[in-house]
Design an enzyme around this catalytic site. Structure first.
Site, PDB file in Angstrom:
ATOM      1  N   LYS A 110       0.841  -1.206   0.000  1.00 17.79           N
ATOM      2  CA  LYS A 110       0.000   0.000   0.000  1.00 17.79           C
ATOM      3  C   LYS A 110       0.868   1.244   0.000  1.00 17.79           C
ATOM      4  O   LYS A 110       0.614   2.208  -0.747  1.00 17.79           O
ATOM      5  CB  LYS A 110      -0.910   0.012   1.220  1.00 17.79           C
ATOM      6  CG  LYS A 110      -1.761   1.284   1.337  1.00 17.79           C
ATOM      7  CD  LYS A 110      -2.293   1.513   2.731  1.00 17.79           C
ATOM      8  CE  LYS A 110      -1.187   1.947   3.677  1.00 17.79           C
ATOM      9  NZ  LYS A 110      -1.686   2.320   5.020  1.00 17.79           N
ATOM     10  N   GLY A 125      -4.665   7.290   5.828  1.00 16.48           N
ATOM     11  CA  GLY A 125      -3.721   8.329   6.197  1.00 16.48           C
ATOM     12  C   GLY A 125      -2.948   8.859   5.005  1.00 16.48           C
ATOM     13  O   GLY A 125      -2.697  10.064   4.889  1.00 16.48           O
ATOM     14  N   ARG A 146      -8.138  12.116  13.218  1.00 14.72           N
ATOM     15  CA  ARG A 146      -6.727  11.806  12.998  1.00 14.72           C
ATOM     16  C   ARG A 146      -5.925  13.078  12.747  1.00 14.72           C
ATOM     17  O   ARG A 146      -6.420  14.032  12.131  1.00 14.72           O
ATOM     18  CB  ARG A 146      -6.569  10.811  11.838  1.00 14.72           C
ATOM     19  CG  ARG A 146      -7.279   9.498  12.110  1.00 14.72           C
ATOM     20  CD  ARG A 146      -7.019   8.480  11.025  1.00 14.72           C
ATOM     21  NE  ARG A 146      -5.617   8.051  11.017  1.00 14.72           N
ATOM     22  CZ  ARG A 146      -5.129   7.177  10.137  1.00 14.72           C
ATOM     23  NH1 ARG A 146      -5.933   6.653   9.220  1.00 14.72           N
ATOM     24  NH2 ARG A 146      -3.856   6.822  10.177  1.00 14.72           N
ATOM     25  N   SER A 163       3.162  11.493  13.119  1.00 15.47           N
ATOM     26  CA  SER A 163       3.074  10.733  11.876  1.00 15.47           C
ATOM     27  C   SER A 163       4.203  11.122  10.930  1.00 15.47           C
ATOM     28  O   SER A 163       4.379  12.302  10.614  1.00 15.47           O
ATOM     29  CB  SER A 163       1.732  10.982  11.175  1.00 15.47           C
ATOM     30  OG  SER A 163       1.697  10.315   9.923  1.00 15.47           O
ATOM     31  N   GLN A 215       4.053  10.587   7.947  1.00 14.38           N
ATOM     32  CA  GLN A 215       3.392  10.983   6.701  1.00 14.38           C
ATOM     33  C   GLN A 215       3.372  12.496   6.514  1.00 14.38           C
ATOM     34  O   GLN A 215       3.245  12.969   5.387  1.00 14.38           O
ATOM     35  CB  GLN A 215       1.977  10.417   6.652  1.00 14.38           C
ATOM     36  CG  GLN A 215       1.946   8.903   6.489  1.00 14.38           C
ATOM     37  CD  GLN A 215       0.544   8.329   6.570  1.00 14.38           C
ATOM     38  OE1 GLN A 215      -0.431   9.031   6.825  1.00 14.38           O
ATOM     39  NE2 GLN A 215       0.427   7.025   6.352  1.00 14.38           N
ATOM     40  N   SER A 242       8.052   5.575  12.508  1.00 17.24           N
ATOM     41  CA  SER A 242       7.988   4.944  11.178  1.00 17.24           C
ATOM     42  C   SER A 242       8.954   5.573  10.185  1.00 17.24           C
ATOM     43  O   SER A 242       8.607   5.814   9.022  1.00 17.24           O
ATOM     44  CB  SER A 242       6.552   5.002  10.632  1.00 17.24           C
ATOM     45  OG  SER A 242       5.646   4.412  11.525  1.00 17.24           O
ATOM     46  N   GLU A 281       3.173  -0.342  12.715  1.00 20.59           N
ATOM     47  CA  GLU A 281       2.079  -1.044  12.056  1.00 20.59           C
ATOM     48  C   GLU A 281       2.128  -2.553  12.288  1.00 20.59           C
ATOM     49  O   GLU A 281       1.119  -3.256  12.112  1.00 20.59           O
ATOM     50  CB  GLU A 281       2.113  -0.760  10.551  1.00 20.59           C
ATOM     51  CG  GLU A 281       3.341  -1.302   9.852  1.00 20.59           C
ATOM     52  CD  GLU A 281       3.630  -0.594   8.544  1.00 20.59           C
ATOM     53  OE1 GLU A 281       3.722  -1.288   7.521  1.00 20.59           O
ATOM     54  OE2 GLU A 281       3.760   0.638   8.538  1.00 20.59           O
ATOM     55  N   ARG A 333      -5.780  -4.046  10.875  1.00 17.53           N
ATOM     56  CA  ARG A 333      -4.722  -4.796  11.555  1.00 17.53           C
ATOM     57  C   ARG A 333      -5.223  -5.450  12.842  1.00 17.53           C
ATOM     58  O   ARG A 333      -4.646  -6.440  13.291  1.00 17.53           O
ATOM     59  CB  ARG A 333      -3.511  -3.902  11.794  1.00 17.53           C
ATOM     60  CG  ARG A 333      -2.936  -3.366  10.481  1.00 17.53           C
ATOM     61  CD  ARG A 333      -1.503  -2.968  10.569  1.00 17.53           C
ATOM     62  NE  ARG A 333      -1.089  -2.241   9.370  1.00 17.53           N
ATOM     63  CZ  ARG A 333      -0.713  -2.796   8.230  1.00 17.53           C
ATOM     64  NH1 ARG A 333      -0.715  -4.113   8.110  1.00 17.53           N
ATOM     65  NH2 ARG A 333      -0.341  -2.057   7.196  1.00 17.53           N
ATOM     66  N   LYS A 344      -9.249  -2.739   3.554  1.00 19.87           N
ATOM     67  CA  LYS A 344      -8.500  -1.478   3.525  1.00 19.87           C
ATOM     68  C   LYS A 344      -7.144  -1.657   2.868  1.00 19.87           C
ATOM     69  O   LYS A 344      -6.707  -0.806   2.087  1.00 19.87           O
ATOM     70  CB  LYS A 344      -8.345  -0.953   4.950  1.00 19.87           C
ATOM     71  CG  LYS A 344      -7.544   0.334   5.087  1.00 19.87           C
ATOM     72  CD  LYS A 344      -7.475   0.754   6.551  1.00 19.87           C
ATOM     73  CE  LYS A 344      -6.518   1.905   6.767  1.00 19.87           C
ATOM     74  NZ  LYS A 344      -6.942   3.156   6.124  1.00 19.87           N
TER      75      LYS A 344
END
Length: 441
Positions: free
Chosen positions: A27, A105, A133, A179, A181, A208, A327, A399, A424
């Site tokens: 993903k 996200g 979020r 995050s 991201q 991450s 994750e 998850r 997802k």
């Protein structure tokens, strides 16, 4: 009865699993590849993409902005299992447009910077959980870089980006401690900003980090010039120089994080699972499963076909900092609940802000099955106890659902609420799981 109200009886393994499991595409790589292809100067291909809710939302979001994303199901590639592809046709970005982010996200964070390059208004909204979020880091950064964003002061969805066809860019400071991201979102569109972008992180360590490394590597492969801390640059500073991106033919790696429940199945049943096409070198965080599950009692080897992983009949507890691979926590926690000694999972406070509060959800659901799980300031403490059957709620978190399936392999009577949420990132999970056990889907 709706999908969310249905309970899926998790299959129990009567023998050690022995299976070859082809995991769909990553993903993270799919959605980054789509964004980079949309911003390129020539058409490109994203081959063997993940086709799941999150990636379909990304493709639809780009289409809403005027990008051509065409299905080419018969395209050819030399990589085993190839044939499925998206052809991406860059075009002038424009509005008015509406983008449904679902609860993805990557979509809610990667597309607003793209929308800032569009000529027109782009409205973003999504599932109720998406409103909770964190998004303020991206919103504030875009304003500093010259965009006009209307969010009612919430720092969250819903919001509207008033695109003017260009963005000045420049230097911006972001707290990305909630995050990674936030950083990736700005870097991906950075080559198209007039002055490029320099992103400076301030605050607690970014979680991450392998995902940012993935962003940097994919940007460079598309022709962008990127300076990154891990390459000898300034700590917590990333720079992207303005310039054209290349239209490329990208083959997406298997999603290694989504291999977690299947490798866990081999571990907890003393079986063997082969994941084809596991890369020898990758920036995917899921590659750390090899180390984590070996420490928990398994053994693995990279062979010509991929990764072969076997359980040894013993499952050990683990003390692990999962900050960079958060994750993986739900499935690691499920395995830890079945181990022969306690586990401590650390560095994952940021999981409280994911699809659900993953720490609270894992503690609640594992304890409801007889476990002994407690939350710590930044993680979980898991003391194995005899487990029993019951309903495992998923909170619309894919998850959580796959973690429950792992428990169900060795604990009869586990029922997974809303297993459909696995779509997802892992389409057809129930059929894949049944195939793992040699059953028909």
């Amino acid at each position: 009865m709706t999908a969310a109200e249905q309970h899926w009886p998790a299959p129990t393994a009567t023998d050690p699993v022995d299976a070859v499991v082809t995991v769909p595409g990553s993903k993270s790589a799919t959605n980054r590849a789509l964004v980079l292809a949309a911003l390129a100067s020539q058409p490109g291909y994203v081959r063997r993409p993940l086709r799941s809710r999150d990636s379909l939302l990304m493709a639809d979001g780009l289409r809403a902005l005027g990008i051509g994303v065409e299905d080419e199901l018969n395209s050819s590639t030399g990589v085993s299992g190839g044939g499925d592809a998206w052809r991406v046709l860059p075009a002038p970005l424009g509005g008015p447009a509406r983008v449904d982010v679902g609860n993805a996200g990557t979509v809610m964070r990667f597309l607003p910077p793209v929308a800032a390059l569009a000529d027109g208004d782009v409205h973003f909204d999504g599932d109720p959980r998406s409103h909770e979020r964190p998004l303020g880091g991206v919103i504030d950064a875009l304003r500093v870089l010259g965009a006009r964003v209307e969010d009612g002061g919430r720092g969250a969805l819903p919001m509207t980006v008033h695109g003017t066809g260009a963005l000045v860019g420049g230097t911006v400071t972001v707290d990305a401690s909630s995050s990674s991201q936030f950083v990736s979102a700005l870097l991906l569109s950075g080559p198209r900003f007039q002055n490029g972008v320099e992103v400076r992180h301030v605050g607690a360590p970014v979680p991450s980090m392998p995902h940012i490394r993935m962003t940097v590597e994919m940007l460079r492969a598309a022709g962008a010039q990127v300076d990154a801390p891990e390459d000898g640059g300034v700590p917590d500073v990333w720079r992207v120089t303005p310039g054209a991106l290349l239209g490329r033919d990208v083959v997406v790696e298997p999603d290694l994080s989504n291999a977690a429940p299947f490798l866990a199945a081999a571990l907890v049943t003393a079986g063997t699972v082969l994941i084809p096409d596991w890369p020898e070198r990758t920036s995917q965080p899921g590659d750390q499963l090899r180390d984590l599950f070996t420490r928990m009692g398994g053994s693995c080897e990279l062979v010509e076909e991929g990764l072969r992983f076997s359980g040894t009949g013993r499952v050990h507890g683990i003390d692990a900092d999962l900050h960079a691979v958060g994750e993986l926590t739900p499935v690691v926690a499920a395995v830890a609940a079945l181990a022969d000694s306690p586990s401590t999972l650390r560095g994952i406070a940021h999981l409280r802000l994911h699809e659900t509060d993953r720490l609270a959800a894992l503690a609640r659901e594992l304890n409801a099955l007889g476990g002994e799980v407690s939350e710590t300031e930044d993680g979980l403490r898991i003391v194995p106890r005899p487990l029993h059957g019951g309903v495992f709620h998923t909170y619309e978190d894919h998850r959580l659902a796959t973690a429950a399936a792992v428990i169900g392999l060795v604990v009869p009577g586990v029922e997974v609420e809303n297993v459909a949420t696995t779509a997802k990132t892992l389409p057809d999970f129930p059929d894949l799981w049944s195939g793992l056990l040699g059953a028909k889907g």
